[in-house]
Design an enzyme around this catalytic site. Structure first.
Site, short mmCIF file in Angstrom:
data_model
loop_
_atom_site.label_atom_id
_atom_site.label_comp_id
_atom_site.label_asym_id
_atom_site.label_seq_id
_atom_site.Cartn_x
_atom_site.Cartn_y
_atom_site.Cartn_z
N THR A 1 0.30 -14.21 2.88
CA THR A 1 0.72 -14.72 4.15
C THR A 1 1.98 -15.67 4.00
O THR A 1 3.06 -15.80 4.41
CB THR A 1 -0.20 -15.14 5.14
OG1 THR A 1 -0.81 -13.91 5.50
CG2 THR A 1 0.59 -15.61 6.60
N SER B 1 -0.39 -5.41 12.55
CA SER B 1 -1.10 -4.08 12.60
C SER B 1 0.00 -3.26 12.26
O SER B 1 0.41 -2.06 12.84
CB SER B 1 -1.55 -3.78 14.04
OG SER B 1 -0.34 -3.78 15.24
N VAL B 2 0.69 -3.37 11.08
CA VAL B 2 1.60 -2.67 10.47
C VAL B 2 1.20 -1.20 10.16
O VAL B 2 1.96 -0.24 10.48
CB VAL B 2 2.27 -3.28 9.14
CG1 VAL B 2 3.36 -2.14 8.44
CG2 VAL B 2 2.89 -4.62 9.48
N ASN C 1 -1.13 -0.92 -4.99
CA ASN C 1 -2.12 -0.94 -3.97
C ASN C 1 -1.95 0.33 -3.34
O ASN C 1 -1.09 0.96 -2.79
CB ASN C 1 -1.83 -1.81 -2.97
CG ASN C 1 -2.76 -2.03 -1.78
OD1 ASN C 1 -2.91 -1.19 -1.04
ND2 ASN C 1 -3.85 -2.90 -2.04
N GLY D 1 -5.19 -16.95 2.90
CA GLY D 1 -4.39 -18.14 3.29
C GLY D 1 -4.14 -19.08 2.32
O GLY D 1 -4.09 -20.36 2.54
N ILE E 1 -10.26 -11.65 -0.09
CA ILE E 1 -10.58 -10.65 0.98
C ILE E 1 -9.59 -10.12 1.65
O ILE E 1 -8.35 -10.49 1.26
CB ILE E 1 -11.32 -11.40 2.25
CG1 ILE E 1 -10.69 -12.32 2.74
CG2 ILE E 1 -12.71 -11.84 1.37
CD1 ILE E 1 -11.40 -13.10 4.07
N GLY F 1 0.73 -1.13 0.09
CA GLY F 1 0.14 0.13 -0.09
C GLY F 1 0.61 1.37 -0.13
O GLY F 1 1.64 1.46 0.89
N CYS G 1 -8.16 -1.63 4.86
CA CYS G 1 -7.10 -1.98 5.86
C CYS G 1 -7.77 -1.48 7.18
O CYS G 1 -8.00 -0.45 7.41
CB CYS G 1 -5.83 -1.13 5.48
SG CYS G 1 -4.58 -1.35 6.90
#
Lengths: 295, 323
Positions: free
Chosen positions: A266, A71-72, A100, A244, A191, A47, A130
């Site tokens: 991830t 929680s970057v 992004n 995932g 998502i 982003g 986000c």
């Protein structure tokens, strides 16, 4: 045979294969040591906002069962540094690049998109989901009216194919998807992360300094597959499914649910080469189940 | 900078060396424990095809770098980043030595892995200590799990020859309970002093006596005239509060220090941006106003940038860290 199945068209852009990286999990300097960015369908970069953002305080990563919370907070060096740095490097490597885009306000999203419109970036992905940004971010993606207005405004300032990345933190994701399509989006990503929290029972305090974070990884895959399935019944634009995906078989599940392409997030944080591996595995599988279902 | 690469390692040794603290030796050889038996082979569908061998990672490693260790358990996906405690040769084969403590379910599971078990690793990660241009006296300051990596530092420093020839090496080691690794480190140091926060330490090295912290011990040694400050370079590894105290002491005495920072990491190789910190990129100098660097004084002369602990660190010059 594999190539016929491999090539997909997302919003007018041809991808070599239906596998992309998911935003926030690919950093050119590091990731390109492990696979060739040009070998994937697309590279979605982290982003990027109008000005540099410092992100949230540490700790901002927590492991959860079969997943992780982050929680970057979209820490990034700003769009100007992005254009001269990572975007340039990826285009030089021959990659198809999705930028992004993040913002605190409609104006900020528009500013970033205007600047990117003048570059050779291939597609834009609006990050309206986000959960780690207080103003903007997810608040743009959870209200149908707000999301439609933002999509229309951004649509007006760029001719680049526009992807909108939807939040799962809503009651009816299909309703938002339909509104986004009507407002001019060329494709949908879904998502983004699910809002979550962990509390350290020894200290009684939240594990993340930001208290809450976005859940990703295999833990959210069934939710993501269900949402892709629901949205695919309602929209005509292509869906990039994510949530995932660790293997080619996981990717196939999303394609069977109605996605035209997938993104690996991830998994790349655990195996830096995962996006390329998933693309290879999917190509192998595509001879079987996927072809039968789609023929 | 070294490039992180993937390998599949076989556990050659995984033994408790102090309460809850384990020494993990990674090898390329199946049956490396000598039993000839093969432990659990890697069956995870999330297999990383290996790029290199453990020996390759060991050969590329420099002191201060770390290795990501992945569990054979798909409910615990994130890597455990462990500092490289040593690179040892065994039957002509290079092995990686890591020391970890049981801190949660992941490390508890790792402690249960028997020799012969295959695990996935990624390394060497990050940037290590700069061992060029050290002073004539090198002071190693370690705390807790930051101590074992100082063995690798001590050995390479002993083998190196700076502008002053072979440096004198002193190690100051702070434990929460019993000592470990002090004798191994002593093999490469001129003096080793240890201290524990919870007990009197005795044994084969010079201990600090009554319980206390590393800074208590440093103060004691300086007071007793046992610690040279002039011409000293500090290399430190341990918990953040200790590193900060060491850094302030170093700045106050006008001596350079390199600190290896701990941080909660996600990916451990620079992709997730989970572990960034503020770093001052100017050249801080000791000012007359407060005796501290520009960084500590908060002047605008040194621009501040974001740096990833896992990729740009974990070792940083201490006077560039915004504590």
């Amino acid at each position: 045979m594999m190539d016929q199945i491999g090539v997909v068209n997302i919003g007018g852009i041809e991808w070599k294969n239906p596998v992309a990286t998911a935003a926030g999990t690919f950093v050119c300097d590091e990731s390109s040591n492990h696979f060739d960015p040009a070998s994937l369908g697309a590279i979605t970069t982290k982003g990027v906002s109008a000005e540099p953002w410092h992100g949230n305080p540490m700790p901002r990563i927590a492991e959860t069962p079969s997943g992780m919370l982050n929680s970057v907070g979209l820490e990034n060096p700003g769009v100007d540094a992005y254009i001269d740095g990572e975007l340039r490097a990826l285009k030089d490597m021959g990659a198809t690049v999705i930028a992004n885009v993040a913002g605190h306000s409609t104006e900020e999203y528009m500013d970033v998109c205007r600047k990117l419109d003048e570059t050779d970036v291939d597609m834009l992905e609006l990050n309206v989901s986000c959960p780690n940004v207080r103003e903007g971010g997810m608040s743009f993606g959870t209200d149908t009216e707000t999301l439609s207005r933002l999509t229309e405004k951004v649509r007006a300032v760029t001719g680049k194919p526009l992807i909108v990345k939807l939040s799962p933190n809503v009651t009816d994701i299909a309703e938002l998807a339909v509104a986004t399509e009507r407002a001019g989006a060329d494709a949908l990503s879904l998502i983004n992360t699910l809002l979550g929290m962990r509390i350290d029972t020894r200290t009684g305090r939240p594990v993340l300094a930001n208290l809450t974070g976005g859940l990703s990884g295999p833990a959210i895959r069934p939710v993501a597959v269900r949402m892709v399935y629901e949205v695919a019944q309602r929209v005509h634009i292509p869906i990039i499914g994510m949530g995932g995906i660790m293997t080619g078989e996981d990717a196939l599940e999303f394609l069977l649910a109605g996605a035209s392409a997938v993104a690996v997030g991830t998994a790349a944080l655990i195996d830096p080469a995962a996006p390329a591996r998933v693309a290879r595995e999917l190509a192998g599988l595509a001879h079987g189940t996927y072809r039968e279902v789609h023929s | 900078m070294n490039m992180s690469q993937k390998a599949v390692a076989t556990i050659a040794e995984n033994i408790e060396i102090a309460r809850g603290v384990f020494r993990l030796v990674l090898s390329d050889v199946q049956g490396a424990d000598g039993s000839g038996a093969c432990g659990a082979r890697l069956t995870s569908p999330v297999v990383l095809p290996k790029d290199v061998t453990v020996a390759d990672i060991a050969a590329a490693a420099v002191p201060g770098q770390f290795v990501n260790v992945y569990l054979n358990n798909e409910s615990m996906l994130l890597p455990r980043p462990f500092g490289i405690s040593d690179v040892e040769s065994f039957d002509g084969e290079r092995r990686l030595v890591l020391v970890y403590a049981i801190r949660g379910a992941g490390t508890a599971e790792l402690a249960s892995y028997v020799p012969g078990t295959e695990i996935r690793v990624l390394g060497p990660n990050g940037n290590g200590y700069d061992l060029e241009g050290l002073g004539r006296h090198v002071l190693l300051v370690g705390g807790g799990l930051g101590i074992p990596p100082l063995l690798f530092v001590a050995r390479r420093t002993r083998e190196s020859s700076g502008p002053y020839g072979r440096p004198k090496i002193t190690a100051i080691l702070g434990y929460s309970e019993d000592a470990y690794y002090s004798e191994a480190i002593h093999l490469y140091c001129d003096d080793v002093f240890g201290i524990s926060e919870s007990r009197h330490l005795g044994g084969g090295v010079s201990y600090g006596g009554s319980p206390g912290t590393v800074m208590d011990l440093i103060d004691r040694l300086v007071f007793e005239g046992k610690l040279d400050v002039a011409g000293t370079s500090i290399l430190s590894c341990g918990p953040i509060p200790m590193l900060r105290a060491v850094s302030e002491w170093a700045v106050g005495n006008g001596i350079p220090a390199q600190v290896s920072l701990e941080a909660r990491m996600g990916c451990g190789y620079g992709a997730c941006v989970g572990c960034t910190i503020d770093i001052s990129v100017g050249a801080p100098t000791v000012t007359e106003d407060c005796g501290l660097t520009a960084t500590f004084c908060g002047t605008a002369s040194s621009p501040i940038v974001r740096r990833k602990v896992c990729k740009d660190g974990p070792v940083f010059p201490s006077d560039t860290v915004i504590w």
